[in-house]
Design an enzyme around this catalytic site. Sequence first.
Site, PDB file in Angstrom:
ATOM      1  N   LYS A 233      54.827 -67.756 -53.550  1.00 30.63           N
ATOM      2  CA  LYS A 233      55.704 -68.894 -53.763  1.00 30.63           C
ATOM      3  C   LYS A 233      56.831 -68.877 -52.726  1.00 30.63           C
ATOM      4  O   LYS A 233      57.448 -67.826 -52.484  1.00 30.63           O
ATOM      5  CB  LYS A 233      56.296 -68.854 -55.175  1.00 30.63           C
ATOM      6  CG  LYS A 233      55.287 -69.130 -56.280  1.00 30.63           C
ATOM      7  CD  LYS A 233      54.867 -70.587 -56.303  1.00 30.63           C
ATOM      8  CE  LYS A 233      54.006 -70.919 -57.508  1.00 30.63           C
ATOM      9  NZ  LYS A 233      53.663 -72.352 -57.558  1.00 30.63           N
TER      10      LYS A 233
ATOM     11  N   LYS B 288      44.210 -79.327 -60.975  1.00 26.91           N
ATOM     12  CA  LYS B 288      44.718 -78.673 -62.180  1.00 26.91           C
ATOM     13  C   LYS B 288      44.357 -79.541 -63.380  1.00 26.91           C
ATOM     14  O   LYS B 288      44.561 -80.765 -63.350  1.00 26.91           O
ATOM     15  CB  LYS B 288      46.244 -78.507 -62.105  1.00 26.91           C
ATOM     16  CG  LYS B 288      46.725 -77.614 -60.978  1.00 26.91           C
ATOM     17  CD  LYS B 288      48.245 -77.582 -60.936  1.00 26.91           C
ATOM     18  CE  LYS B 288      48.750 -76.655 -59.842  1.00 26.91           C
ATOM     19  NZ  LYS B 288      50.236 -76.698 -59.727  1.00 26.91           N
TER      20      LYS B 288
END
Length: 327
Positions: free
Chosen positions: A150, A246
């Site tokens: 991240k 997703k």
Amino acid sequence: MSISVSIEAQRFEIAGGFKISRETRTHAQVVVVSLEDGTYRGHGECVPYPRYGETLESVQTQIDEVAELLKEGLTREQLLHLMPAGAARNAVDCALWDLEAKRSGRRAADLAGAGLLKPVTTAFTISVDTPDVMAEKTRAAAHRPLLKVKLAGPGDDQRIAAVRAAAPDSTLIVDANEAWDDTCFQINMAACEAAGVALIEQPLPSKNDGLLAGLDRKVTICADESLHPGKSIDGLAEKYDAVNIKLDKAGGLTAALKLVEDAKAQDLKVMVGCMLGTSLAMAPAVVIAQTADYVDLDGPLLLAEDRNPGLRFEGSTLYPPEPELWG
């Protein structure tokens, strides 16, 4: 046969917290839908996505609005036209898949045409922090073959270099969560290329991603936030090389399977991703993972405690769900 519907919000502690460019969290907050016909029970889990204005309350309200129709036998195909794409529809859709599988005595993957599911290798996420802290976390995970890093914008070149030094043998994918801009884009791109990063997820805000069109690059660039809930992938191939699918954004397994078909038809690579949820949220996505180029279904690995029963992980190897969990 009448179906009873229950909707429940649940919280699961995250081990050590979780940071991305937009927020820091200590708990995964999920909504679970259960459908029961007196003999069989199907479950589905979703994670409300604040990026698109979803909350625990709004998602529960959306599900409650279709509860009476579910009791009367609402189908997955009807659901696609009745509810918008998003977390609420995902929970309902996955619960319908689970109930259908249990009623038929067949696995959901078989019903979806995926056949016998095989184990897959999932990414393991390193939260954004200072380069030194990220390097420390990375060293503890350096045995894993695939790491997802991240990022947060300015200074990401140092973060990338620190992570690569701490895990010289792991494949790296990075996720900027829309945090890059003109001040750091070129620097961070160069750092990713120098570190041998395989994929960069959503480097620019979706409203500014036109800058990616025609960009000469050595690293695969993947759309996440630019693949808006309920929207097609048309036009993304002009800017991206891959899409992150997703279930919470697609609005369930039914819609996600169609998105995979569309992506492959446009020569886009597929990454199957997740929100931060439990094994119940990941289980339906294992169906998508069978043909995905990249798998990021590590949500349960980031929790202090998962469901029981949950998915089985051996290192970064994720095994298909048992029927007691889902499908």
